[in-house]
Design a protein around this motif. Sequence first.
Motif, mmCIF file in Angstrom:
data_model
loop_
_atom_site.group_PDB
_atom_site.id
_atom_site.type_symbol
_atom_site.label_atom_id
_atom_site.label_comp_id
_atom_site.label_asym_id
_atom_site.label_seq_id
_atom_site.Cartn_x
_atom_site.Cartn_y
_atom_site.Cartn_z
ATOM 1 N N THR A 298 0.646 -1.078 -0.547
ATOM 2 C CA THR A 298 0.181 -0.283 -0.023
ATOM 3 C C THR A 298 0.762 1.383 0.111
ATOM 4 O O THR A 298 2.058 1.017 0.878
ATOM 5 N N ASP A 309 6.984 2.209 -8.448
ATOM 6 C CA ASP A 309 5.539 1.342 -8.807
ATOM 7 C C ASP A 309 5.359 1.176 -10.423
ATOM 8 O O ASP A 309 6.041 2.257 -10.963
ATOM 9 N N TYR A 314 4.611 -3.155 -7.056
ATOM 10 C CA TYR A 314 3.152 -2.440 -7.400
ATOM 11 C C TYR A 314 2.872 -1.680 -5.739
ATOM 12 O O TYR A 314 3.209 -2.273 -5.069
ATOM 13 N N VAL A 316 -1.105 0.670 -4.079
ATOM 14 C CA VAL A 316 -2.206 0.915 -3.424
ATOM 15 C C VAL A 316 -2.170 1.569 -3.100
ATOM 16 O O VAL A 316 -1.550 1.492 -1.737
ATOM 17 N N ASP A 320 -7.979 -0.430 -0.766
ATOM 18 C CA ASP A 320 -8.034 -1.186 -1.346
ATOM 19 C C ASP A 320 -8.287 -2.654 -2.039
ATOM 20 O O ASP A 320 -7.371 -3.181 -2.501
ATOM 21 N N ALA A 323 -8.015 -3.259 -6.048
ATOM 22 C CA ALA A 323 -6.335 -3.552 -5.917
ATOM 23 C C ALA A 323 -5.335 -4.040 -5.874
ATOM 24 O O ALA A 323 -4.309 -4.585 -6.545
ATOM 25 N N LEU A 324 -5.658 -4.319 -5.093
ATOM 26 C CA LEU A 324 -4.379 -5.127 -3.991
ATOM 27 C C LEU A 324 -4.266 -6.552 -4.523
ATOM 28 O O LEU A 324 -3.656 -7.390 -5.399
ATOM 29 N N ALA A 327 -3.285 -6.639 -8.914
ATOM 30 C CA ALA A 327 -1.998 -6.283 -8.179
ATOM 31 C C ALA A 327 -0.835 -7.473 -8.414
ATOM 32 O O ALA A 327 0.293 -7.991 -8.542
#
Length: 382
Positions: A298, A309, A314, A316, A320, A323-324, A327
């Motif tokens: 995160t 990123d 990644y 995020v 979220d 989104a996690l 990724a």
Amino acid sequence: MLPLVLSSSWRRIIYRGAPLVSPCSPVLFSPPEVMRSSPRSRTSVEQRDPTQLRILTNMAFWQSDTWTSSTRSIYPVENRCDPRFVSPILEAVRLFRRRREFDVVLTMGPRTSLYYGIMCAVAGVESRQIMCEVFLAPPRRHPSWRIKTALYRLAARRSLGILTNSSLEVESVIRRCGISRERVTYVPMHTNIRRPHLEERDEEFVLSAGRTWRDYPLLLEALRRLSVPAVIICGRRDLCRISVPDNVTVLREVNRDLYLDFLGRCRLVALPLLPVERATGQVVVLEAMALGKPVVATRVSGTVDLVVDARTGYLVPPGDAAALAAAIGSLAGAPGQAAEMGRRALERVLAEFTIEKHARRKLDAIMGLYRRRRAAPSRASA
């Protein structure tokens, strides 16, 4: 802000009329009339060649030859292993007793930094202190939090400055401690892996580890959307009352060798963190990168300076889960992409986050804060 008064007659810290240090209480150091540096000794410190800066610290940073040759620790570092640490209050006492022999006293840890700073304030002596890892707990309305914050502000204002582990912590420290920007310096963390290398093992599972400010419920929610296996290494009290999906294995309080074995075998590391001011998660992130593992984390204070990123992993948004999950899934099912990101992560560690690089940066930051104090000595004793 709490009413905080430093009594010139008794050198007491008084909060709402109640003395926290009584003149009748036993003390851990000599009275201020004995311990205060004489004008002559203070002048000699001011006129000393800054290239020969004498630094006393409670850090046992034995892994760096640059650091051990440039500083003096209250712990034995010649054995090249972690010593038996004493309590923060005893660390502060040892630093206080020896402070006059040194130009700078570098205090590591929030409690040791606070205790040492308050000892110097009570005794009415110059602290020569540079603080690391200051108090950045989330704000609360409880009186204890307000008292601790007021005491930290007192210690910080009398110090030479503060070193932070995250660029995002700088503004928080300035606001929380009430000091100027020039007295706060960001020094990136280092990896604890002494010989960073590309780990060739690659098994199809996700690893998450650590205890401080982890958002494991968010990770479990993300993993429920995936079929990829995952291992979570956490504390004894973590995830005790939460339903864990079948594709997740939870291990508690494992030793470091077992943790490093899982770290070397995993495909990627996932690190969900809560959005707090304090930087957390950096140790795990840098250890993963040092073994050539991509990191999905995160975007919070502890990760933005480390993970690039879409290049080394990644980042995020906090909270979220979708989104996690996206990724994690994109790397878990693409070993080639994960390996390429891992190689870039290792290159970044070798260029920016080695132990010796950190030692040189920290020494440069200490020198910078010390020189600014020499240019404006009244700021360090105000």
